[in-house]
Design a protein around this motif. Structure first.
Motif, mmCIF file in Angstrom:
data_model
loop_
_atom_site.group_PDB
_atom_site.id
_atom_site.type_symbol
_atom_site.label_atom_id
_atom_site.label_comp_id
_atom_site.label_asym_id
_atom_site.label_seq_id
_atom_site.Cartn_x
_atom_site.Cartn_y
_atom_site.Cartn_z
ATOM 1 N N ARG A 135 0.843 -1.330 -0.087
ATOM 2 C CA ARG A 135 -0.071 -0.066 0.144
ATOM 3 C C ARG A 135 0.730 1.240 -0.043
ATOM 4 O O ARG A 135 0.263 2.389 -0.115
ATOM 5 N N GLY A 136 2.043 1.122 -0.181
ATOM 6 C CA GLY A 136 2.992 2.281 -0.356
ATOM 7 C C GLY A 136 3.388 2.883 1.205
ATOM 8 O O GLY A 136 3.953 3.819 1.314
ATOM 9 N N LEU A 137 2.799 2.364 2.297
ATOM 10 C CA LEU A 137 3.070 3.080 3.478
ATOM 11 C C LEU A 137 4.669 3.104 4.066
ATOM 12 O O LEU A 137 5.117 3.848 4.590
ATOM 13 N N ILE A 138 5.127 1.873 3.749
ATOM 14 C CA ILE A 138 6.387 1.658 4.105
ATOM 15 C C ILE A 138 7.403 2.646 3.608
ATOM 16 O O ILE A 138 8.366 3.300 3.958
ATOM 17 N N ASP A 139 7.192 2.899 2.174
ATOM 18 C CA ASP A 139 8.031 3.926 1.411
ATOM 19 C C ASP A 139 7.963 5.154 1.986
ATOM 20 O O ASP A 139 8.712 6.000 2.292
ATOM 21 N N LEU A 140 6.649 5.696 2.134
ATOM 22 C CA LEU A 140 6.249 6.979 2.772
ATOM 23 C C LEU A 140 6.697 7.031 3.935
ATOM 24 O O LEU A 140 7.485 8.088 4.448
ATOM 25 N N ILE A 141 6.590 6.177 4.922
ATOM 26 C CA ILE A 141 7.100 6.101 6.561
ATOM 27 C C ILE A 141 8.745 6.481 6.150
ATOM 28 O O ILE A 141 9.414 7.380 6.913
ATOM 29 N N GLU A 142 9.198 5.910 5.500
ATOM 30 C CA GLU A 142 10.704 5.783 5.291
ATOM 31 C C GLU A 142 11.364 7.248 4.918
ATOM 32 O O GLU A 142 12.682 7.341 4.925
ATOM 33 N N ARG A 143 10.516 7.786 4.110
ATOM 34 C CA ARG A 143 10.828 9.037 3.606
ATOM 35 C C ARG A 143 10.980 10.327 4.642
ATOM 36 O O ARG A 143 11.303 11.296 4.438
ATOM 37 N N LEU A 144 9.931 9.934 5.672
ATOM 38 C CA LEU A 144 9.790 11.173 6.670
ATOM 39 C C LEU A 144 10.885 11.571 7.526
ATOM 40 O O LEU A 144 11.468 10.795 7.972
ATOM 41 N N THR A 145 10.832 12.859 7.739
ATOM 42 C CA THR A 145 12.074 13.360 8.624
ATOM 43 C C THR A 145 11.048 14.436 9.509
ATOM 44 O O THR A 145 9.903 14.722 9.229
ATOM 45 N N PRO A 146 11.557 14.806 10.684
ATOM 46 C CA PRO A 146 10.936 15.624 11.614
ATOM 47 C C PRO A 146 10.412 17.013 10.882
ATOM 48 O O PRO A 146 10.985 17.568 10.180
ATOM 49 N N GLY A 147 9.128 17.333 11.293
ATOM 50 C CA GLY A 147 8.375 18.316 10.813
ATOM 51 C C GLY A 147 7.484 18.087 9.597
ATOM 52 O O GLY A 147 6.896 19.033 8.944
ATOM 53 N N ASP A 148 7.757 16.979 8.907
ATOM 54 C CA ASP A 148 7.294 16.582 7.931
ATOM 55 C C ASP A 148 5.468 16.565 8.014
ATOM 56 O O ASP A 148 5.161 16.162 9.166
ATOM 57 N N ARG A 149 4.715 16.455 7.190
ATOM 58 C CA ARG A 149 3.274 16.018 7.263
ATOM 59 C C ARG A 149 2.617 14.940 6.165
ATOM 60 O O ARG A 149 2.870 15.122 5.320
ATOM 61 N N VAL A 150 1.827 14.358 6.838
ATOM 62 C CA VAL A 150 1.175 13.081 5.942
ATOM 63 C C VAL A 150 -0.353 13.655 6.129
ATOM 64 O O VAL A 150 -0.951 13.481 7.270
ATOM 65 N N LEU A 151 -0.920 13.964 4.938
ATOM 66 C CA LEU A 151 -2.084 14.391 4.865
ATOM 67 C C LEU A 151 -2.879 13.210 4.100
ATOM 68 O O LEU A 151 -2.837 12.773 3.152
ATOM 69 N N VAL A 152 -4.290 12.735 4.819
ATOM 70 C CA VAL A 152 -4.986 11.788 4.698
ATOM 71 C C VAL A 152 -6.679 12.257 4.705
ATOM 72 O O VAL A 152 -6.714 13.001 5.542
ATOM 73 N N ASN A 153 -7.248 11.656 3.993
ATOM 74 C CA ASN A 153 -8.666 12.046 3.868
ATOM 75 C C ASN A 153 -9.511 11.621 5.227
ATOM 76 O O ASN A 153 -9.998 12.344 5.985
ATOM 77 N N ASP A 154 -9.099 10.208 5.694
ATOM 78 C CA ASP A 154 -9.510 9.811 6.863
ATOM 79 C C ASP A 154 -8.826 8.619 7.337
ATOM 80 O O ASP A 154 -7.895 8.175 6.704
ATOM 81 N N ILE A 155 -9.015 8.155 8.623
ATOM 82 C CA ILE A 155 -8.008 7.194 9.138
ATOM 83 C C ILE A 155 -8.180 5.877 8.857
ATOM 84 O O ILE A 155 -6.905 5.229 8.731
ATOM 85 N N GLU A 156 -9.174 5.581 7.847
ATOM 86 C CA GLU A 156 -9.156 4.087 7.472
ATOM 87 C C GLU A 156 -8.395 4.125 5.935
ATOM 88 O O GLU A 156 -8.279 2.911 5.655
ATOM 89 N N ARG A 157 -7.941 5.076 5.514
ATOM 90 C CA ARG A 157 -7.120 4.997 4.359
ATOM 91 C C ARG A 157 -5.732 4.179 4.820
ATOM 92 O O ARG A 157 -4.893 3.663 4.173
#
Length: 234
Positions: free
Chosen positions: A54-76
Motif C-alpha cells: 500500500r506504499g506506506l513503508i516507502d512513505l514512512i521511510e521518507r519522513l523526517t521531523p516536521g513533515d506532514r502526512v495528509l490523508v482524507n480519513d483514518i481508514e486509508r
C-alpha cells in the motif's frame, strides 16, 4: 525543509473513485498553506494487502521531523486492522511527522506520543467521524431503496436549494475558520458532525458561485439571502 505528503487509497476502482479524497486533501492543504510535495495514490484493499504493497513503508521511510502526512480519513491507513493502523500512526509520529485527517481537521503530532490519553482521544475522534459518515450513508441508501420499492420519489432533487440550520451560524463559522479553528472543533461547538459542516461549506461555495454567474451576488450577502435570490424570492 519540511515536506507535505498526501496519501490516497481506494479499495476498488469499479466501485469507488479517488476524486473525493483528492478534493478534500487539496482544499485542506490550500486552507493551511501546505504545498503537496508528493502524492501517493493506490487502488488496493486495506484488508488483503500489507503496508509495503500500500506504499506506506516507502512513505514512512521518507519522513523526517516536521513533515506532514495528509490523508482524507483514518481508514486509508489500514481499513480492517486496528493494530495495523496503530502501528502506522505510531511510526509516523515517531519519525517526527504529523498526520492530518483532512475530512475532520483532526491532527496527530509527535507530542501525542508522550500523552497517551490525547493520542487515543484523537484516534477515537477520527474513527468516530468516519463511522458516523458511513452510518449516514447506509441509512440514506436504505431510505432511498424503501422509497423506490414503494414507487415514491427517491428524495430531494439533486442540487435543490434548501435551508440548513448552519445558515444562521455562517458569520461565526467564517470567523472561527479565519482564526484557524479546526473544522472538527467548530462542528463540536455547533453540535453537528464534521461531515455535515464540510458539506455545508462546500454547498455554500457552490451557491455563491451560482449567484455570481447569474449576477445575483453582492459582497456581504448572507448564505440565506443568496438562497432566496437563487430561488427567485429576493
Amino acid at each position: 525543509m519540511a515536506k507535505n505528503y498526501a496519501y490516497i487509497r481506494i479499495s476498488d476502482a469499479r466501485k469507488q473513485h479517488s476524486h473525493g479524497q483528492r478534493h478534500n486533501i487539496s482544499q485542506y492543504a490550500d486552507k493551511h498553506g501546505f504545498f503537496i510535495y508528493k502524492w501517493y495514490e493506490y487502488t488496493l484493499s486495506g484488508a488483503s494487502t500489507n503496508k509495503s504493497q500500500r506504499g506506506l513503508i516507502d512513505l514512512i521511510e521518507r519522513l523526517t521531523p516536521g513533515d506532514r502526512v495528509l490523508v482524507n480519513d483514518i481508514e486509508r491507513l489500514g481499513r480492517d486492522s486496528i493494530s495495523d493502523i496503530m502501528e502506522v500512526t505510531t511510526r509516523i509520529i515517531n519519525a517526527g511527522a504529523e498526520i492530518h485527517f483532512c475530512l475532520t481537521g483532526d491532527t496527530l503530532t509527535p507530542s501525542h506520543k508522550n500523552d497517551v490519553g490525547q493520542f487515543f482521544i484523537q484516534i477515537g475522534r477520527a474513527f468516530a467521524a468516519q463511522d458516523f459518515s458511513k452510518q449516514r450513508s447506509l441509512k440514506a441508501k436504505a431510505a432511498a431503496a424503501s422509497r423506490k420499492a414503494n414507487n415514491l420519489p427517491a428524495g430531494r432533487a439533486k442540487g435543490a436549494i434548501v435551508k440548513s440550520r448552519l445558515d444562521s451560524s455562517e458569520n461565526q463559522i467564517l470567523f472561527w475558520l479565519s482564526q484557524d479553528v479546526f473544522k472538527s472543533e467548530i462542528a463540536r461547538r455547533l453540535n453537528c458532525s464534521s461531515t455535515a459542516l464540510i458539506k455545508w461549506l462546500d454547498r455554500r461555495d457552490e451557491l455563491i458561485c451560482q449567484a455570481r454567474e447569474r449576477g445575483l451576488y453582492e459582497s456581504g450577502l448572507s448564505i440565506g439571502e443568496v438562497k432566496r435570490r437563487l430561488k427567485g424570492k429576493g
